[in-house]
Design a protein around this motif. Structure first.
Motif, mmCIF file in Angstrom:
data_model
loop_
_atom_site.group_PDB
_atom_site.id
_atom_site.type_symbol
_atom_site.label_atom_id
_atom_site.label_comp_id
_atom_site.label_asym_id
_atom_site.label_seq_id
_atom_site.Cartn_x
_atom_site.Cartn_y
_atom_site.Cartn_z
ATOM 1 N N THR A 225 0.842 -1.194 0.000
ATOM 2 C CA THR A 225 0.000 0.000 0.000
ATOM 3 C C THR A 225 0.878 1.244 0.000
ATOM 4 O O THR A 225 2.061 1.194 0.354
ATOM 5 C CB THR A 225 -0.914 0.052 1.246
ATOM 6 N N GLY B 75 0.678 3.730 2.007
ATOM 7 C CA GLY B 75 1.016 4.107 3.374
ATOM 8 C C GLY B 75 2.228 3.380 3.929
ATOM 9 O O GLY B 75 2.789 3.807 4.946
ATOM 10 N N GLN C 206 5.493 7.581 -3.741
ATOM 11 C CA GLN C 206 4.068 7.304 -3.578
ATOM 12 C C GLN C 206 3.307 7.690 -4.843
ATOM 13 O O GLN C 206 2.415 6.965 -5.289
ATOM 14 C CB GLN C 206 3.515 8.063 -2.365
ATOM 15 N N ASP D 132 -4.151 3.125 -1.173
ATOM 16 C CA ASP D 132 -3.975 3.269 0.270
ATOM 17 C C ASP D 132 -4.363 2.010 1.036
ATOM 18 O O ASP D 132 -3.937 1.811 2.170
ATOM 19 C CB ASP D 132 -4.803 4.447 0.792
#
Length: 311
Positions: A14, A16, A40, A50
């Motif tokens: 992900t 994050g 990202q 995410d």
């Protein structure tokens, strides 16, 4: 009991997880926030979100697929360990211990040998095994010139370009063929990596792989560049792809087939760096670029791994 352990780089599941992932990539040194944000963005462009998706990101998915296909060709158990994300090398070692594995042949899914690939994978594996290892390990130190790897890369290339020996149907087709360049690439590494008392073979092996593929594909003239240079640890190996594309344009080429010989499956350095960033740059300078499909599940790649696992 004997087993095969495949090692790969790893990639976050992900957006994050990016900072934690980069901490592992840099062995705890970390990177500035703007670098985290840029990566990202790049991963988001190739589909990372995410929250976890229905399937793993490309590098993880293809690596696990390659392991599954290898299991179908050999009689030994096959495990997968990633240096920088799940499934981690340490977790693979723990599972092998639980399964009663006493010896293993270890293959890094990076054909060219380097201190930044095989060297770091070996270090992390030995750390996971500890001072009293429960199994004997044999590392495959590199396989950049394996005949079936070369054949697989050549096959992908020949299915992308117009072969040089094809008789053109018209003068316009002949002109187009003459203005097509073949550019091989491999991931760059810091210049400090190949310096020192013990020279690192990576750059030479990468170019040797390219030369073997060109010979197999019947390509007399070709070019080479290093891609995906980092922003830290001083200068990185070049020339860059961008500089090479610009030079090829100035030489009169109109089309470039960009063939990656240092990766065995899709991941961000292909799906973003080539398919998005280099495509955009080429368009800006008036070049057309294409690339062969990544090896991914190519049968000849799996045959190469099977021979490495059992020879």
């Amino acid at each position: 009991m004997h087993a095969i352990l495949l090692l790969a780089h790893g990639t976050p599941d992900t957006l994050g997880e990016m900072k934690a992932y980069l901490d592992l990539v840099t062995s705890g040194r970390g990177v500035p926030d703007h670098v985290v944000e840029e990566l990202q963005h790049r991963y988001a462009e190739i589909g990372l979100r995410d929250t976890p998706g229905e399937e793993p990101p490309p590098l993880t998915r293809w690596t696990l697929k390659q392991a599954d296909l290898l299991r179908q060709k050999i009689s030994y158990p096959v495990y997968v360990g990633m240096r920088n994300w799940k499934p981690m090398i340490a977790a693979a070692v723990e599972q092998m211990k639980a399964d009663g594995i006493t010896s293993a042949r270890v293959i890094c899914l990076a054909p060219q040998n380097s201190r930044t690939s095989i060297g770091l994978y070996k270090r992390d594996l030995m750390k996971a095994l500890g001072e009293d290892p429960f199994m004997q390990v044999e590392f495959v130190e590199g396989w950049h010139d394996h005949p079936k790897l070369i054949e697989a890369l050549s096959d992908r290339l020949l299915h992308t370009r117009v072969p040089a020996d094809r008789v053109p149907h018209s003068s316009s087709e002949a002109k187009m063929s003459e203005k097509q360049a073949i550019l091989f690439t491999a991931h760059s590494v810091p210049c400090s990596t190949i310096q020192g008392e013990t020279p690192d073979p990576y750059a030479q092996e990468a170019k040797h792989t390219a030369a073997l593929v060109a010979e197999k594909a019947g390509i007399p003239e070709w070019f080479f560049a290093f891609q995906s240079q980092g922003a830290s640890r001083g200068p990185w190996l070049g020339p860059t792809v961008e500089d090479t594309l610009k030079a090829l344009k100035e030489m009169g080429y109109e089309e470039v087939v960009l063939h990656v010989i240092g990766f065995v499956c899709d991941h961000v350095e292909i799906l973003y760096d080539i398919d998005i960033s280099f495509q955009q740059y080429a368009k800006e300078i008036g070049l057309k670029i294409s690339r062969p499909e990544s090896l991914n599940d190519h049968p000849l790649l799996i045959e190469a791994l099977a021979e490495l696992a059992t020879r």
